[in-house]
Write a protein that holds these residues in place. Structure first.
Motif, short mmCIF file in Angstrom:
data_model
loop_
_atom_site.label_atom_id
_atom_site.label_comp_id
_atom_site.label_asym_id
_atom_site.label_seq_id
_atom_site.Cartn_x
_atom_site.Cartn_y
_atom_site.Cartn_z
N THR A 521 5.68 37.01 48.72
CA THR A 521 5.79 37.19 47.28
C THR A 521 5.20 38.53 46.85
N ARG A 836 6.13 23.09 47.59
CA ARG A 836 6.78 23.20 46.29
C ARG A 836 5.76 23.42 45.19
N SER A 839 5.72 26.90 43.86
CA SER A 839 6.91 27.60 43.35
C SER A 839 6.64 28.33 42.04
N THR A 846 11.80 31.29 48.52
CA THR A 846 11.75 29.86 48.21
C THR A 846 10.62 29.22 48.99
N PRO A 847 10.15 28.05 48.54
CA PRO A 847 9.08 27.37 49.28
C PRO A 847 9.50 27.01 50.71
#
Lengths: 887, 113
Positions: A521, A836, A839, A846-847
């Protein structure tokens, strides 16, 4: 009562270690008893020896009596535990490696736990300094039930509809509206202004919160009516710093944005709502005070629910009211008010992160405990013969279990106390980075609650990992253990250790993959083209208030504003090292509230587009590093004597004139452009809210053509931009010393603040993950070493019989890899379920990102091989002669 | 046990209190002898069990102790009742009398039948 008195005396004797002194005294008393008895015997005609023998016989034995007496002096159970503790210390001294590993591991794990708990305690569990805070509710979309106020375009007539709506709602006691803004504050009009946070509220604000001033009074109901509203409450902090806590402050006049306000009260020290506010004025309905900046159109609403009413009852009334007030509203969520308890509302931004961290750090402790349990199990297996001997000599199982538990509990508590140092270190390190994500919350401290938590966790950890050896001790059958010899091999124990370590791998896998996702990220965020270059830029803001800068009510221009900005810019550009200077009403990444206004192409029937207005100096785009992709920049000649001009972001021009050349077109807007300006330039989209935010349609106009009361200046330099701050302050002070300069920051800092939550999570999660992986390495190493130690003889025989070393090496490494793979498979499953939770902060990944998960898997495979390598090599190089002779 | 009764749990304290009430300050050996004599030599009292009981009473504040000289000039530790001890002696004796009286009603008819 008497029983308690006796107990306290015994406890005191124990604590003061008076057992021994009392023992001596009692010995004298007994001696005198025996002497008296003996003399009587002698008088009756016995020999002295016989008389003494009789006396002791009659007493029931000297030692027995002393023992019975001793047990009455103190509390025998405590004495026993003290003995166990001494034994534990001896045990630790005997194998310091085990104790040291355990204490250090636990210190790190529990220190991290206490640190996260300190954060949770300070932020999520904080008791707000309100009366019955659980009844204070934040209302989003309050306008749907009439609890609103249209600030834009409202005439100066006071609008009483807010209070009427509040009174018509039966589930609430009171409602209040507030908004926050930065203001220039000074004690008198000639001194330099200080920039403070002010809250404009309605009169019922304190009543809703349940806060009473600790000096002076709160707002009167009529003080929210424009004209009567120039009263102000100040914070305890301001009262102490500016007036030395002088009670005579009540009734004094202060200047807020150059308006006079009378101080009517001081709020209690812990009152910090809205966060960081120093001034509260009942001016929310007043269009004349100008405490809020143009563009700050949003207000918040809080209500106090009636006592003994479930929140859902309030929600139901609000929902029903909204439905009846807006019968024609589409059935969407938009017109439904949302009520949230104020504590939850305040911690909304950080709650998920803190809960996730609590989970992560708890898992890490679990890894640490199971690692120690595996170590302890290995040790307990070695100690089995010792247990057996002691059982054979008459020690009860309870005694052995208690002694093991005392040993492990004392290790755990030592670890916990040492862990407090770790906690202190973690918190200090965390706050050294001044995380913006935590800036709005109270700073955690090591208070008694955190201390109690640490002890509790330590006891828990001690029980968890002390349970295993205690269990082994309890199950020891002396006959079997003694028969088998000094070292016993328990297949079940070994399997249990493998399961423990595999469990550690699973948990560590979860943590490491979470850290991996955050790392990706972070990278994704850094790769996003912002549309500007933050490097080397210092920015600061100025809001102009006072006589020469007043807005003319008839719409005439106020040249003092533009003159001021131009003067500041010319001083800034003269600074040594300044490579570019500019001014803009709202800089990207700045935390000003955004205003979106409708603009059109002027063609009849075209839909208006919501866009944000900006007021800029010429050279702004060049200084910020934003290219002009069509047309031209503003020039100094774009003033009131020349044609009105505007520069659009490409998002906006594409929406207004899709497929056409926008240069030369006229932009039509309701505010700030009575004469439609001509489009002279186009810029690429700029990420106003940083990499993870969306872009915004924007239109820029030169401040030389449109007055604007505040500006953010920026200076670009090739060296450290922060070093320019004093010079920037001096430049503003040289032009008007009464104006406040605020938000002096480098743009890099603004960008860091923007990513603060991700950084905070990445920082903490990675630390936990790395620590867990380290523990797993130790655990795997332990399992393989232990298995090598057990199989030395077998391996020796195999080598002696001609087995090659390769297969032995491979089988041992496979043993470790199999554990890691089994654990990682479980961890993968858990990751798919639990990641999740992340998120909310993930960006561009994506997770279930296969690269992050696959990378983690690979990492554990490599780690398991690395951990097994050393002991496996040792096993493969065993000299059969030595191995066979060893037993 | 040669016809001698063991000391019942809890009655030793009462015996000590009542004995001290009757004869005043006394040392442990003297107390033991006196209790034995009072019982008409019917109690099998290990003298040693007296001392934890004395310590318990002292911790509870019913008696206090000090070192003194015995009749034949030996050093010995003397025990005496405190104010609370005097009250407790009366109270416990009354309770005991009541308990035995109640029990007696059960025992007497059984003997008659």
């Amino acid at each position: 009562m008497r029983k308690l008195r006796a107990f306290l005396i015994r406890a005191a004797n124990f604590l003061r270690g008076r057992g021994r002194g009392m023992d001596r005294q009692f010995a004298a008393e007994l001696e005198s008893h025996i002497e008296l008895h003996t003399e009587e015997g002698v008088r009756a005609g016995l020999t002295r020896e016989e008389a003494r023998r009789q006396a002791i016989l009659h007493l029931g034995g000297v030692e027995q009596t002393r023992q019975a007496y001793r047990e009455r002096v103190t509390i025998p159970l405590l004495d026993g535990i003290l003995k166990d503790l001494r034994f534990a210390l001896r045990q630790m001294r005997r194998s310091p490696g085990f104790a040291l590993t355990a204490v250090l591991t636990l210190a790190l794990a529990m220190g991290a736990n206490s640190a996260v708990f300190a954060l949770v305690h300070a932020i999520l569990l904080r008791q707000l300094p309100f009366n019955a805070p659980e009844r204070v509710l934040d209302v989003d979309k309050a306008i749907a039930v009439g609890l609103g106020y249209n600030m834009v375009g409202a005439d100066s007539q006071f609008d009483a509809s807010f209070n009427a709506a509040a009174q018509s709602l039966h589930t609430i006691e009171a409602a209040a509206m507030y908004t926050t803004s930065g203001v220039n504050f000074s004690i008198d009009s000639s001194s330099a202004a200080e920039r403070l946070h002010a809250a404009e509220t309605s009169a019922q604000f304190l009543r809703v919160l349940g806060v009473t001033p600790h000096l002076g009074r709160g707002f009167l109901a009529e003080e929210e009516i424009p004209g009567k509203d120039h009263v102000v409450l100040i914070s305890d902090r301001l009262w102490r710093s500016r007036w030395n806590a002088d009670p005579a402050v009540i009734g004094k006049t202060i200047h807020v944005n150059a308006f006079d306000f009378t101080i009517i009260g001081v709020l209690p020290p812990r009152m910090d709502f809205p966060t960081n506010t120093d001034l509260w004025a009942p001016t929310i309905f007043d269009e004349q005070t100008d405490l809020r900046e143009p563009g700050a159109l949003f207000t918040s609403v809080v209500v106090r629910a009636k006592p003994n009413l479930p929140i859902d009852a309030v929600r139901a009334e609000f929902t029903a009211r909204a439905a009846s007030m807006n019968p024609n509203a589409p059935k969407g969520e938009d017109m439904r008010p949302v009520l949230t308890p104020i504590a939850a509302q305040l911690t909304k931004s950080i709650r998920a992160s803190l809960l996730m961290l609590s989970l992560a750090v708890g898992l890490m402790l679990l890894v640490a405990c199971s690692n120690l349990a595996a170590l302890a199990l290995a040790r307990a297996t070695r100690q089995q013969s010792e247990f057996a001997v002691r059982t054979a000599l008459g020690a009860t199982q309870g005694r052995l279990v208690r002694q093991q538990l005392v040993e492990f509990l004392s290790i755990a508590i030592a670890g916990g106390l040492l862990g407090l140092l770790v906690t202190q270190g973690i918190l200090q390190m965390l706050y050294m980075l001044k995380p913006a994500a935590l800036a709005d919350f109270p700073r955690p401290a090591l208070d008694p609650v955190v201390l109690a938590f640490t002890v509790l966790v330590a006891v828990f950890a001690g029980l968890v990992f002390g349970f295993v050896p205690a269990w082994v001790a309890a199950r020891t059958q002396p006959a079997a253990a003694l028969k088998l010899g000094a070292v016993t091999h328990s297949a079940r124990g070994t399997r249990f250790r493998k399961v423990l370590v595999a469990g550690e791998v699973a948990v560590a896998f979860l943590l490491l993959s979470a850290a991996g996702l955050l790392l990706r990220t972070m990278k994704n965020m850094n790769d996003v083209p912002l549309g500007y270059d933050v490097k080397g830029i210092l920015s600061f803001s100025v809001s102009l208030h006072g006589a020469p800068y007043f807005k003319d009510k008839n719409g005439a221009s106020t040249p003092a504003l533009g003159d001021f900005y131009t003067a500041v810019l010319s001083r800034l550009s003269a600074l040594p090292g300044a490579q570019g200077t500019a001014a803009i009403s709202t800089l990207p990444l700045e935390k000003r509230p955004e205003m979106l206004l409708p603009v059109t192409s002027g063609v009849a029937g075209d839909k208006p587009v919501a866009a944000a207005p900006r007021f800029a100096s010429s050279g702004y785009f060049g200084a910020l590093g934003t290219p002009i992709i069509a047309g031209r920049d503003f020039s100094p000649s774009d003033d009131r004597n020349n044609e009105r001009v505007v520069i659009l972001s490409r998002d906006l021009s594409d929406k207004l004139w899709p497929g056409q050349n926008p240069i030369g077109k006229q932009l039509h807007c309701l505010w700030y452009c009575k004469t439609p300006p001509v489009v002279v330039g186009i810029i690429p989209p700029v990420r106003r809210y940083g990499p993870s935010g969306s872009t915004l349609a924007e239109y820029y106009m030169p401040y030389t053509q449109q007055d604007w009361p505040y500006m953010t200046f920026l200076v670009r330099t090739g060296s450290n931009p922060a070093a320019l701050a004093p010079a920037a302050r001096a430049a503003v002070a040289a032009i008007d010393p009464t104006q406040a300069i605020y938000n002096v920051e480098t743009m890099q800092q603004l960008l860091n603040d923007n990513e603060s939550l991700v950084r905070f999570e990445l920082f903490t999660l990675s630390a936990f993950a790395v620590f867990s992986v380290l523990l797993v390495l130790i655990g795997l190493y332990g399992v393989v070493s232990y298995s090598v130690a057990q199989r030395t003889r077998e391996i020796g025989i195999r080598i002696a019989l001609g087995s090659r070393r390769g297969p032995i090496l491979r089988s041992l490494i496979w043993e470790s890899a199999a554990i890691a793979l089994a654990g990682a498979a479980v961890g993968l499953g858990a990751s798919l379920v639990f990641l999740r939770l992340l998120s909310q902060v993930l960006f561009g990944v994506t997770p279930h990102d296969p690269r992050a998960l696959g990378g983690t898997m690979l990492c554990f495979l490599v780690a398991s091989i690395a951990a097994a390598w050393l002991p496996a090599r040792r096993a493969a190089s065993i000299d059969p002669m030595i191995a066979l002779r060893a037993e | 046990m040669g016809g001698k009764a063991d000391v019942w749990q809890g009655t030793l304290a009462l015996m000590i209190l009542k004995t001290l009430e009757t004869i005043g300050p006394q040392h442990g050996y003297g107390l033991a002898r006196r209790i034995e004599q009072t019982s008409g030599d019917k109690l099998a009292l290990n003298y040693g069990t007296l001392y934890p009981a004395l310590l318990k009473l002292e911790q509870e504040g019913y008696i206090r102790s000090r070192w003194g000289a015995s009749d034949n000039n030996r050093k010995a530790k003397f025990y005496e009742l405190t104010k609370a001890g005097q009250r407790q002696a009366r109270k416990a004796a009354a309770e005991w009398e009541q308990a035995t009286a109640i029990l007696a009603r059960f025992l007497v008819p059984a003997e008659e039948a």
